[in-house]
Design an enzyme around this catalytic site. Structure first.
Site, PDB file in Angstrom:
ATOM      1  N   HIS A 204       0.797  -1.192   0.033  1.00  0.00           N
ATOM      2  CA  HIS A 204       0.050  -0.092  -0.118  1.00  0.00           C
ATOM      3  C   HIS A 204       0.550   1.200   0.050  1.00  0.00           C
ATOM      4  CE1 HIS A 204       1.097   0.633   4.237  1.00  0.00           C
ATOM      5  NE2 HIS A 204       0.842  -0.243   4.407  1.00  0.00           N
ATOM      6  N   GLU A 280      -2.367  -7.657   7.572  1.00  0.00           N
ATOM      7  CA  GLU A 280      -0.952  -7.376   7.978  1.00  0.00           C
ATOM      8  C   GLU A 280      -1.252  -8.320   9.565  1.00  0.00           C
ATOM      9  OE1 GLU A 280       2.193  -7.546   8.122  1.00  0.00           O
ATOM     10  OE2 GLU A 280       2.873  -5.518   7.798  1.00  0.00           O
TER      11      GLU A 280
END
Length: 400
Positions: A204, A280
């Site tokens: 990202h 994550e």
């Protein structure tokens, strides 16, 4: 009441690019192939081609018996979920196709099932035959098709009574253009296992925590992209659009990955599918802290974490070993679902490093020896026999 199975697929060599679809109608009781359909569509997107394949299969089934019940099987999760009513249809090019598909049969007589790509070989081969024919400036013809034979379909080449099916007499199994047989192993001379599943791994864009190098996992404040991060996402979107190979976009459920994915997907005319397995690691009590702050506050826990992949961060976070199990399971599902396709996974540092580590067969401590920048691209190709090839790592050329 008769029951049919419709298997359909569509593909685009580039996205958008030269595209085609394939569909097959089977007798649900015997598995025999009743009708095949395929067509070259010119230049369009992969998702549109998949919907066109669905439409062709439904219309083919209707020509056989408009009062039948139909069970649709496709390897496009997007089409299956949207047609089942579980996902919204946002793309304007697909809304009229979905509406038309719902009108071919009464909705209560059609069911949908997602299947792995390996179970949809017949329709996939038809789609590729149509694209090959289009590249030659020809129309696809059932007389030259070997799709059912290569797929190993029940009743292939035969009508329900065991007689040769119309358009299939005397056909011999053959290989498609560009396909070759090899007994060598390895990425440079892979076995004859078809095109790999190529996972393009995008970290990202920046968040307010990124420049400060703070732990930011699944258990923190879930920060959005910063202005810099949004600009990075637009730049990577342009780079991927220029390459024109991505056929699907999946993202971690966290805000920063979804925002990045939505910017890229909008440029590629694709929808974003959220994949929980791409999230994550949860860094527990370390969330929002710098490495130095963790070292000062939790020195023993940090030393244990650095020495043992099974050690968890302070406060019940997720260990790297647990993350690896989750990522490996997600990888297996994606490779099965997207064999032969190029899929963009918008995710985070630890999952991307883990995908690469697993592909290389590297030890867990290798995670600490990789540098991964915000909005960087990496890529791993997976073949059907489990072999993997790391094609790219931490590419940031699109940001310069």
């Amino acid at each position: 009441m008769r029951e049919f199975i419709v298997e359909a697929d569509g593909g685009s060599r580039g996205n958008p690019g030269p595209a085609g679809y394939g569909a097959v109608v089977r007798d649900a009781a015997t598995g025999a192939t009743l009708l095949e359909a395929a067509e070259y569509l010119g230049v369009t997107t992969n998702n549109v081609a998949e919907y066109r394949g669905l439409l062709a299969g439904l219309h083919a089934a209707r020509t056989l018996d408009p009062a039948a019940e139909v069970h649709v099987r496709m390897d496009s999760r997007l089409v299956v979920e949207q047609m089942s009513g579980r996902w919204q249809i946002k793309h304007p090019a697909m809304k009229p196709l979905a509406l038309e598909a719902r009108g071919v049969f009464p909705p209560d007589r059609v069911t949908y099932e997602w299947i792995p790509r390996a179970e949809n070989k017949h329709a996939d081969r038809l789609a590729n035959e149509a694209m090959d024919a289009g590249a030659r400036g020809e129309r696809w013809s059932a007389e030259g098709s070997t799709a059912d034979l290569e797929a190993g379909a029940p009743g292939a080449g035969e009508a329900p009574g065991g007689e040769p099916r119309l358009g299939a007499p005397g056909r011999q199994q053959s290989r498609g253009p560009g396909e070759r047989r090899s007994t060598a192993r390895g990425w440079s001379a892979a076995p004859d296992l078809g095109a790999p599943a190529t996972l393009v791994l995008l970290r990202h864009g920046e968040t307010p925590l990124t420049p400060q190098k703070r732990f930011s996992g699944s258990g923190g404040t879930n920060p959005p992209l910063s202005e810099v991060g949004r600009e990075q996402a637009h730049r990577v979107a342009e780079a991927l659009a220029e390459r024109g190979t991505v056929q699907a976009v999946l993202a971690s459920p966290l805000t920063r990955t979804r925002e990045t994915a939505e910017i890229v997907a909008a440029r590629l005319n694709l929808d974003v599918v959220v994949e929980e397995g791409l999230r994550e690691t949860d860094f527990g009590a370390w969330e929002g802290l710098t490495f130095g702050e963790v070292r000062d506050r939790y020195p023993d826990d940090l030393n244990a974490w650095l020495a043992d992949p099974a050690a968890r961060p302070t406060g019940g976070g997720e260990s790297f070993a647990e993350t690896a199990v989750r990522v490996a399971a997600t990888k297996d599902e994606l490779v099965t679902a997207h064999a032969g396709r190029t899929v963009l996974l918008v995710t985070h540092v630890t999952p991307i490093k883990t995908f690469v580590r697993l592909a290389l067969g590297a030890p867990p401590e290798s995670l600490f020896r990789m540098e991964l920048s915000a909005a960087s691209l990496s890529a791993v190709a997976y073949y059907a026999d489990g072999n993997a090839s790391v094609r790219l790592f931490n590419d940031t050329s699109h940001l310069r």
